[in-house]
Design an enzyme around this catalytic site. Structure first.
Site, short mmCIF file in Angstrom:
data_model
loop_
_atom_site.label_atom_id
_atom_site.label_comp_id
_atom_site.label_asym_id
_atom_site.label_seq_id
_atom_site.Cartn_x
_atom_site.Cartn_y
_atom_site.Cartn_z
N ARG A 1 0.84 -1.19 0.00
CA ARG A 1 0.00 0.00 0.00
C ARG A 1 0.89 1.24 0.00
O ARG A 1 2.05 1.20 0.41
CB ARG A 1 -0.91 0.02 1.23
CG ARG A 1 -1.86 -1.16 1.33
CD ARG A 1 -2.66 -1.06 2.62
NE ARG A 1 -3.64 -2.15 2.76
CZ ARG A 1 -3.43 -3.29 3.39
NH1 ARG A 1 -2.24 -3.51 3.96
NH2 ARG A 1 -4.37 -4.20 3.48
N LYS B 1 -2.35 -2.15 7.89
CA LYS B 1 -3.53 -1.68 8.60
C LYS B 1 -3.65 -2.40 9.94
O LYS B 1 -3.30 -3.58 10.06
CB LYS B 1 -4.78 -1.95 7.76
CG LYS B 1 -4.90 -1.07 6.53
CD LYS B 1 -6.20 -1.32 5.80
CE LYS B 1 -6.35 -0.39 4.61
NZ LYS B 1 -7.62 -0.62 3.89
N HIS C 1 -4.11 6.37 -13.43
CA HIS C 1 -2.87 5.90 -12.81
C HIS C 1 -2.91 6.26 -11.32
O HIS C 1 -2.87 7.43 -10.95
CB HIS C 1 -1.66 6.55 -13.48
CG HIS C 1 -1.58 6.27 -14.94
ND1 HIS C 1 -1.36 5.01 -15.44
CD2 HIS C 1 -1.72 7.09 -16.03
CE1 HIS C 1 -1.34 5.05 -16.76
NE2 HIS C 1 -1.57 6.29 -17.14
N ARG D 1 -1.19 -2.28 -6.74
CA ARG D 1 -1.53 -3.37 -5.81
C ARG D 1 -2.48 -4.36 -6.49
O ARG D 1 -2.32 -5.57 -6.35
CB ARG D 1 -2.16 -2.77 -4.56
CG ARG D 1 -2.42 -3.75 -3.42
CD ARG D 1 -2.68 -2.96 -2.15
NE ARG D 1 -3.31 -3.74 -1.11
CZ ARG D 1 -2.66 -4.55 -0.27
NH1 ARG D 1 -1.35 -4.68 -0.38
NH2 ARG D 1 -3.30 -5.21 0.66
N TYR E 1 -10.23 -10.35 -6.56
CA TYR E 1 -9.32 -10.39 -7.70
C TYR E 1 -9.56 -11.62 -8.58
O TYR E 1 -9.15 -11.65 -9.73
CB TYR E 1 -7.87 -10.37 -7.22
CG TYR E 1 -7.51 -9.11 -6.50
CD1 TYR E 1 -7.31 -7.92 -7.19
CD2 TYR E 1 -7.41 -9.08 -5.11
CE1 TYR E 1 -7.00 -6.74 -6.53
CE2 TYR E 1 -7.10 -7.91 -4.43
CZ TYR E 1 -6.90 -6.75 -5.15
OH TYR E 1 -6.61 -5.58 -4.49
#
Length: 321
Positions: free
Chosen positions: A154, A178, A250, A256, A288
């Site tokens: 990230r 996180k 972009h 990621r 994904y």
């Protein structure tokens, strides 16, 4: 709008403990402030301590919907209030969250864009060309873009990465994600070679800092001395995407997505990808899989042809419902 001291504490919690990006922190604190101001003063005081009926949350979301807000915007308000209850628990509140009884607004899923392998390599080549120019900024940019390409971190994790967290001998980078959760990312050989060059030839000439990436153009007397910041990274990603003539948008997070789909397309188990990305739930990683399934569908359509006009109209009608 009334300012509540608890919101300031909530903001610090999001930054220091959950390590959210400044934009997310601003949005969450704004939404919680809107909710507290929606309540009567006595209710707001109780809500700041965790005591508020679920019906008041539902009423707040309903009033926001009546203002014409999109479901995706209402969903963000729901997420913000959930984060607020995590903060209250962190402060000692041990009761149930009324939001557990409130169904979250259902927004249409946002399409996740990734770069193809060719696009990713073209963008990295544009950054490498800048590094070949010999400027410290170009060399710094190349190392950063390579980090996005090969690690899937990230933006905030890249900003906070320390020199001591990079172990090239064991091909590992440890980041703080996180919820202040640490994870160790294995590094491909191509990235190790780039970082060996960066540490030997570039990093010694950047501002002194314990951070891995210290922006060479940062104001030496300013806030980001010895560091970099999110807007710098965002501008960098846009610049090299445009230099490579790759269609946008972009964004750092697009890298990621690219990292995840690149692994899945090459047969890496989704549970492994979950650990590499630092997702607490495999459900998040499973998003994904839809991108990978699109690849399979495209291959079948290429082999056997597109649908007939009638079938295409029926499929479009189903998607619209």
């Amino acid at each position: 709008m009334i300012r509540f001291p608890v919101v300031e504490d909530f903001s610090s919690y999001l930054a220091d403990y959950e390590r959210l990006q400044p934009t997310t922190i601003h949005n969450y604190t704004t939404y919680v402030s809107l909710f507290l101001n929606y309540l009567a003063p006595a209710e707001a005081k109780r809500a700041a301590k965790g005591s508020i009926p679920a019906e008041r949350f539902s009423a707040f979301l309903r009033s926001e919907r009546e203002r014409g807000l999109a479901e995706s915007t209402l969903q963000m308000r729901w997420y913000a209030l959930h984060a607020f209850y995590r903060f209250l628990r962190h402060r000692g509140y041990d009761g149930p969250s009324p939001l557990d009884q409130v169904r979250p607004p259902r927004a249409r899923p946002v399409p996740r864009r990734d770069y193809s392998a060719a696009e990713a390599e073209a963008i990295l080549a544009a950054a490498r060309h800048s590094a070949d120019g010999g400027t410290k900024k170009g060399q710094f940019d190349y190392a950063v873009m390579a980090t996005f390409r090969y690690t899937g971190v990230r933006r905030g994790e890249l900003i906070d990465a320390r020199l001591k967290d990079l172990d090239l001998a064991h091909r590992e980078l440890t980041v703080l994600g996180k919820g202040r959760k640490r994870r160790t990312i294995p590094l491909p050989h191509a990235y190790v070679e780039i970082m060996e060059w960066y540490l030997a030839e570039v990093r010694p000439h950047l501002p002194p800092s314990e951070l891995l990436f210290a922006n060479p153009r940062a104001n030496l007397d300013g806030r980001f001395r010895g560091a970099t910041d999110g807007q710098t990274l965002k501008r960098m990603v846009v610049r090299y995407g445009e230099d490579a003539a790759v269609p946008g948008p972009h964004l750092p997070h697009r890298w990621r997505h690219t990292y995840a789909t690149h692994l899945l397309r090459r047969g890496v188990d989704v549970a492994v990808v979950q650990k590499l990305l630092g997702h607490s739930s495999i459900t998040t990683t499973s998003i994904y899989l839809h991108l990978v399934r699109d690849d399979l569908l495209a291959g079948v359509d290429q082999a056997f042809g597109p649908p007939t006009p009638v079938r295409a109209r029926r499929a479009a009608a189903r998607r619209a419902t």
